[in-house]
Design a protein around this motif. Sequence first.
Motif, PDB file in Angstrom:
ATOM      1  N   GLN A   1     -11.030 -13.686   0.358  1.00  0.00           N
ATOM      2  CA  GLN A   1     -11.638 -13.250   1.116  1.00  0.00           C
ATOM      3  C   GLN A   1     -11.381 -11.384   1.420  1.00  0.00           C
ATOM      4  N   ILE A   2     -10.337 -11.344   1.438  1.00  0.00           N
ATOM      5  CA  ILE A   2      -9.720  -9.596   1.237  1.00  0.00           C
ATOM      6  C   ILE A   2     -10.522  -8.728  -0.164  1.00  0.00           C
ATOM      7  N   GLU A   3     -10.730  -9.515  -1.343  1.00  0.00           N
ATOM      8  CA  GLU A   3     -11.492  -8.499  -1.967  1.00  0.00           C
ATOM      9  C   GLU A   3     -12.826  -9.047  -2.254  1.00  0.00           C
ATOM     10  N   GLU A   4     -13.602  -9.883  -1.305  1.00  0.00           N
ATOM     11  CA  GLU A   4     -15.109  -9.650  -0.501  1.00  0.00           C
ATOM     12  C   GLU A   4     -15.651  -8.580  -0.339  1.00  0.00           C
ATOM     13  N   VAL A   5     -14.654  -8.296   0.579  1.00  0.00           N
ATOM     14  CA  VAL A   5     -14.806  -7.042   2.186  1.00  0.00           C
ATOM     15  C   VAL A   5     -14.609  -5.540   1.040  1.00  0.00           C
ATOM     16  N   ALA A   6     -13.351  -5.702   0.749  1.00  0.00           N
ATOM     17  CA  ALA A   6     -12.457  -4.344  -0.056  1.00  0.00           C
ATOM     18  C   ALA A   6     -11.789  -4.495  -1.430  1.00  0.00           C
ATOM     19  N   PRO A   7     -12.340  -4.291  -2.285  1.00  0.00           N
ATOM     20  CA  PRO A   7     -12.669  -4.510  -3.672  1.00  0.00           C
ATOM     21  C   PRO A   7     -10.790  -3.042  -3.860  1.00  0.00           C
ATOM     22  N   SER A   8     -11.391  -2.447  -2.744  1.00  0.00           N
ATOM     23  CA  SER A   8     -10.058  -0.975  -3.385  1.00  0.00           C
ATOM     24  C   SER A   8      -8.823  -1.140  -2.829  1.00  0.00           C
ATOM     25  N   VAL A   9      -8.706  -2.980  -2.290  1.00  0.00           N
ATOM     26  CA  VAL A   9      -7.679  -3.216  -1.981  1.00  0.00           C
ATOM     27  C   VAL A   9      -6.904  -3.595  -3.105  1.00  0.00           C
TER      28      VAL A   9
ATOM     29  N   TYR B   1       1.095  12.643  -8.456  1.00  0.00           N
ATOM     30  CA  TYR B   1       0.793  11.231  -6.561  1.00  0.00           C
ATOM     31  C   TYR B   1       1.661   9.976  -7.560  1.00  0.00           C
ATOM     32  N   THR B   2       2.253   9.224  -7.277  1.00  0.00           N
ATOM     33  CA  THR B   2       3.093   7.587  -7.533  1.00  0.00           C
ATOM     34  C   THR B   2       1.856   6.549  -7.125  1.00  0.00           C
ATOM     35  N   PHE B   3       1.138   5.408  -7.642  1.00  0.00           N
ATOM     36  CA  PHE B   3       0.171   4.862  -7.276  1.00  0.00           C
ATOM     37  C   PHE B   3       0.581   3.658  -5.658  1.00  0.00           C
ATOM     38  N   ILE B   4       0.579   3.558  -5.193  1.00  0.00           N
ATOM     39  CA  ILE B   4       1.264   2.303  -4.233  1.00  0.00           C
ATOM     40  C   ILE B   4      -0.016   1.222  -4.323  1.00  0.00           C
ATOM     41  N   PRO B   5       0.351   0.252  -5.190  1.00  0.00           N
ATOM     42  CA  PRO B   5      -0.923  -0.700  -4.686  1.00  0.00           C
ATOM     43  C   PRO B   5      -0.853  -1.750  -3.295  1.00  0.00           C
ATOM     44  N   THR B   6      -2.083  -1.138  -2.390  1.00  0.00           N
ATOM     45  CA  THR B   6      -1.921  -2.023  -1.395  1.00  0.00           C
ATOM     46  C   THR B   6      -1.591  -3.228  -1.831  1.00  0.00           C
ATOM     47  N   THR B   7      -2.094  -4.508  -2.391  1.00  0.00           N
ATOM     48  CA  THR B   7      -1.891  -5.405  -2.730  1.00  0.00           C
ATOM     49  C   THR B   7       0.302  -5.539  -3.219  1.00  0.00           C
ATOM     50  N   GLN B   8       0.907  -4.632  -3.489  1.00  0.00           N
ATOM     51  CA  GLN B   8       2.114  -4.655  -3.188  1.00  0.00           C
ATOM     52  C   GLN B   8       2.845  -4.834  -2.043  1.00  0.00           C
ATOM     53  N   ILE B   9       1.698  -3.616  -1.432  1.00  0.00           N
ATOM     54  CA  ILE B   9       2.399  -3.643   0.727  1.00  0.00           C
ATOM     55  C   ILE B   9       2.190  -5.054   1.020  1.00  0.00           C
ATOM     56  N   LEU B  10       1.399  -5.466   0.343  1.00  0.00           N
ATOM     57  CA  LEU B  10       0.785  -7.166   1.596  1.00  0.00           C
ATOM     58  C   LEU B  10       1.977  -8.159   0.895  1.00  0.00           C
ATOM     59  N   GLU B  11       2.294  -8.053   0.302  1.00  0.00           N
ATOM     60  CA  GLU B  11       3.000  -9.175  -0.264  1.00  0.00           C
ATOM     61  C   GLU B  11       4.477  -8.290   0.072  1.00  0.00           C
ATOM     62  N   ASP B  12       4.633  -7.518  -0.095  1.00  0.00           N
ATOM     63  CA  ASP B  12       6.175  -7.131   0.558  1.00  0.00           C
ATOM     64  C   ASP B  12       6.113  -7.852   2.193  1.00  0.00           C
TER      65      ASP B  12
ATOM     66  N   TYR C   1       8.095   4.887  -3.036  1.00  0.00           N
ATOM     67  CA  TYR C   1       7.412   4.288  -1.891  1.00  0.00           C
ATOM     68  C   TYR C   1       9.595   2.786  -2.409  1.00  0.00           C
ATOM     69  N   ASP C   2       9.091   2.341  -1.111  1.00  0.00           N
ATOM     70  CA  ASP C   2      10.895   1.158  -0.810  1.00  0.00           C
ATOM     71  C   ASP C   2      10.159  -0.072  -0.563  1.00  0.00           C
ATOM     72  N   MET C   3      10.364  -0.914  -0.732  1.00  0.00           N
ATOM     73  CA  MET C   3      10.459  -2.315  -0.010  1.00  0.00           C
ATOM     74  C   MET C   3      10.987  -1.849   1.722  1.00  0.00           C
ATOM     75  N   ASN C   4      11.925  -1.446   1.467  1.00  0.00           N
ATOM     76  CA  ASN C   4      13.151  -0.792   3.066  1.00  0.00           C
ATOM     77  C   ASN C   4      12.887  -0.196   3.310  1.00  0.00           C
ATOM     78  N   GLN C   5      11.227   0.413   3.647  1.00  0.00           N
ATOM     79  CA  GLN C   5      10.324   1.256   4.474  1.00  0.00           C
ATOM     80  C   GLN C   5       9.533   0.636   4.913  1.00  0.00           C
ATOM     81  N   VAL C   6       9.125  -0.617   4.332  1.00  0.00           N
ATOM     82  CA  VAL C   6       8.692  -1.811   4.724  1.00  0.00           C
ATOM     83  C   VAL C   6       9.028  -2.507   6.093  1.00  0.00           C
ATOM     84  N   LYS C   7      10.352  -3.071   5.157  1.00  0.00           N
ATOM     85  CA  LYS C   7      10.836  -3.996   6.433  1.00  0.00           C
ATOM     86  C   LYS C   7      11.466  -3.071   7.566  1.00  0.00           C
ATOM     87  N   GLU C   8      11.560  -1.701   7.817  1.00  0.00           N
ATOM     88  CA  GLU C   8      11.959  -0.919   9.032  1.00  0.00           C
ATOM     89  C   GLU C   8      10.961  -1.068   9.820  1.00  0.00           C
TER      90      GLU C   8
END
Length: 264
Positions: free
Chosen positions: A18-26, A39-50, A139-146
Motif C-alpha cells: 500500500q505504501i509503495e503504490e502511493v510513494a514508490p520513492s520510499v 552524500y550517504t544514501f539512507i534508504p527510507t525502508t531501513q528507517i521504517l524497519e528500525d 545514519y545510526d539506529m541509535n539516533q532513531v531509538k533516541e
Amino acid sequence: MSYSNLFKQSTDPLTLSQIEEVAPSVFTTSPSENVSDKYTFIPTTQILEDMDREGWEVHQVSQRKSKQANGQYTKHMLRLRNPHVAKIGDSVPEIILTNSHDGRNAFSLHAGLFRLVCSNGLIIADQTFEQTRIKHQWYDMNQVKELTDNVIKSVPQIAGKMTQFEQTLLNDTQRTEFAKNAIRLRWGQGHDNITVDDMLFATRDADRGNSLWKVFNVVQEKLLRGGMIYNLPTGRQQTVRALTNIDEQVKVNKNLWNLAEAYI
C-alpha cells in the motif's frame, strides 16, 4: 499511474504494498545520480524497519509531485503511530518522517498528533518538540531509538500544551484575529475570497466552541484540507484546494501551532 500529490491514510497500519503504490520513492535503493560524493544514501525502508522494531507503524503516506516518470527520488512523508503509546485526549501521538533521495533534503523526524474526531494530522512546533534532522552523510539506529524515546517522553509536555489550549477561551476579537493571522500563514497577504467566518465555521458539533483548542482545530482543517466554496466575479463557484505540498504542510502546521501558543 500519475504520481502527483498521491496520498493514503488508514486506521490500520499500511502494508508495504500500500505504501509503495502511493510513494514508490520510499523503496528507492540508490540515490539520484546528481548527488555529491559526500552524500550517504539512507534508504527510507531501513528507517521504517528500525522504527518498526520500536513499535512504530505507518498509517499515512504521501509523495511530492515530481517531473520524473515515477518520482523515485522525490520527497515523501510518512506518519507513524505506536499502539503502546497512550492517546492524549482525542488525539494519538505520531512521528512524522520526511525524506528524499535527490540530495535536496535532510531526513527529518517531527512529533505530531492525529485527531480522531476529524482525522486531522497536526504537526507540533519545534518550541514544544524540536525536530530531528539527519544529514545524508551518516545514519545510526541509535539516533532513531533516541528520537522515538524522546517522543514518548514528550507526551506529558504535549498533553500539557493541549490542556492549556482547551482551557484558554477566546473572545470574538481574539477568534477573528486568530483566523486572520492563520489565513496569512498559507496565503501570505491573505485571500480576497475567504472570510474569517469561513475559517471559523465548525462543521462538527464536537468542534463548536470558543476554546483555543477547538478554534485551532477548525482553522487547521480549513487551511490544510481546503473545501471552502466562494463565488468568482464571473459568478462561477470555486473550491479552495487542499494543501498537498509536503514542505508547505509542515510549515503551515508548525506555524499555526506557534500562533496558538501565543494565546496561552
